[in-house]
Design a protein around this motif. Structure first.
Motif, short mmCIF file in Angstrom:
data_model
loop_
_atom_site.label_atom_id
_atom_site.label_comp_id
_atom_site.label_asym_id
_atom_site.label_seq_id
_atom_site.Cartn_x
_atom_site.Cartn_y
_atom_site.Cartn_z
N ASP A 155 66.26 -30.89 84.91
CA ASP A 155 65.39 -29.77 84.54
C ASP A 155 63.93 -30.16 84.71
O ASP A 155 63.18 -30.40 83.76
CB ASP A 155 65.67 -29.34 83.10
CG ASP A 155 66.79 -28.32 83.02
OD1 ASP A 155 66.99 -27.61 84.02
OD2 ASP A 155 67.46 -28.26 81.99
N SER A 156 63.53 -30.20 85.98
CA SER A 156 62.17 -30.58 86.32
C SER A 156 61.75 -29.84 87.59
O SER A 156 62.55 -29.64 88.49
CB SER A 156 62.08 -32.09 86.57
OG SER A 156 60.84 -32.44 87.14
N SER A 196 59.64 -27.49 83.86
CA SER A 196 61.10 -27.56 84.02
C SER A 196 61.71 -26.33 84.68
O SER A 196 62.93 -26.29 84.85
CB SER A 196 61.76 -27.75 82.65
OG SER A 196 61.50 -26.62 81.82
N SER A 238 65.56 -22.36 84.24
CA SER A 238 65.59 -23.82 84.26
C SER A 238 66.07 -24.30 85.62
O SER A 238 66.92 -23.68 86.26
CB SER A 238 66.52 -24.34 83.17
OG SER A 238 66.06 -23.97 81.89
#
Length: 355
Positions: free
Chosen positions: A189-190, A327, A342
């Motif tokens: 989640d980036s 995220s 996300s």
């Protein structure tokens, strides 16, 4: 492949071992072969004319009828076989070679319109999604965002006319996954590195053949294995042009203008502004380098449905990062509005390409 705009179709063939050529063309067309040494003409009767070429060499071949002359003549070494074809107003009936030549000549918008469709047979595995079906690409716009002699296409529709707009959805749709084969933007989640470093760009789309870098011309010849690029037919891949696009290629959390840079892609996702024509969540500087696609500017729906469940509207990915978060990326909701998700959430995929 040469283009004949509104003029007789011509096929030039070698005749035996000599220097004559048989030109197949509709009755009454005058065919001319010209070189520095000679000019030979003949009128078609019964669908063909034979021109006796006095010596081998470089000749320019053209045909005319009723005052219409082929504007895109063919220069050949005789003897040699070449073919020239009509460009038709039915986008789907033209070969990709002929479409590409028409676009390069700056004539595409004279024959086709935004929204016109052409069949594309998909064959292969994208991530883990097996595809063996025909869908339709559609024209998003001509000379988009200042590009010259180009035509951009969107993916996909279910039929030539009145088709349903669909996005590709794999078995992970609606869930979170860290696998590189899943239809998400990243394996964590980036949004660090933005579009440039996204897993979607390389592993799923094959929009670049170099991870975290600009695509090379080899991208369409030796596409990334198990990517959408690899599932496209070779004749379409052969005419795809590189796109220099602007995206936030740094990360979210800021509207810093310098975060927006270029990448070279062959099969990118659309940006928030290119779809919506307004900025809601993307880096506010992206829109300074982008334009809304004419297809959406014309009022066409932004809603897409699952390719494997066309009664169900789907969320679908955009390449823009969410500027206020580290995220998430931008998406299009099931009602066509702008939203975000996300990076590891799996939803629909619907890229574009340039001819």
């Amino acid at each position: 492949m040469a283009i004949i705009h509104g003029s007789p179709a011509v096929l030039i063939q070698k005749s035996g071992s000599g220097n004559s050529v048989i030109v197949l063309v509709e009755d009454g067309a005058t065919v001319t072969a010209t070189s520095s040494a000679a000019t030979v003409t003949g009128v078609s009767s019964g669908g063909s004319v034979t021109l006796a070429i006095p010596q081998a060499g470089t000749y320019t071949i053209s045909a005319s009828k009723n005052g219409v002359t082929t504007p895109d003549v063919k220069v050949i070494e005789i003897p040699q076989s070449v073919s020239l074809s009509f460009v038709t107003a039915d986008f789907d009936s033209n070969s990709w070679d002929l479409i590409s030549a028409t676009v390069a000549a700056g004539q595409a918008a004279n024959y086709w319109s935004v929204g016109d469709t052409k069949a594309v047979a998909l064959s292969g595995t994208v991530g883990t999604l097996a595809l063996n079906a025909t869908y339709y690409v559609y024209i998003l716009g001509f000379n988009h965002n200042g590009a010259t002699n180009t035509m951009d296409i969107g993916m996909f529709k279910t039929a030539k006319t009145s088709g349903i707009d669909v996005c590709l959805c794999d078995s992970t749709y609606g869930s979170y996954s860290s696998a590189t084969t899943a239809f998400h933007m990243n394996t964590s989640d980036s949004n660090s590195g933005g579009w440039n470093k996204s897993a979607m760009r390389y592993y799923i789309l094959g929009s670049t053949n170099i991870q975290n870098g600009n695509a090379t011309s080899d991208c369409t010849v030796n596409p990334v294995k198990n990517s959408l690029m690899a599932a496209l037919p070779e004749d379409l891949r052969a005419v795809l042009k590189p796109m220099t696009i602007y995206s936030d290629n740094t990360d979210g959390g800021s509207n810093t203008a310098s975060y927006v840079t270029t990448t070279v892609d062959y099969l990118p996702l659309l940006s928030e502004y290119e779809v919506q024509g307004t900025r809601s969540y993307a880096n506010s500087a992206e829109q300074n380098h982008q334009a809304q696609y004419q297809y959406y500017k014309n009022g066409n729906s932004k809603i897409k449905y699952k390719h494997n469940g066309t009664s169900t509207a789907a969320y679908w990915w955009l390449r823009s990062v969410y500027a206020a978060s580290s995220s998430t990326f931008c998406i299009v909701r099931t009602d066509g509005s702008a939203n975000l998700s996300s990076a590891t959430y799996c939803i629909g995929v619907a890229p574009c390409a340039r001819i």
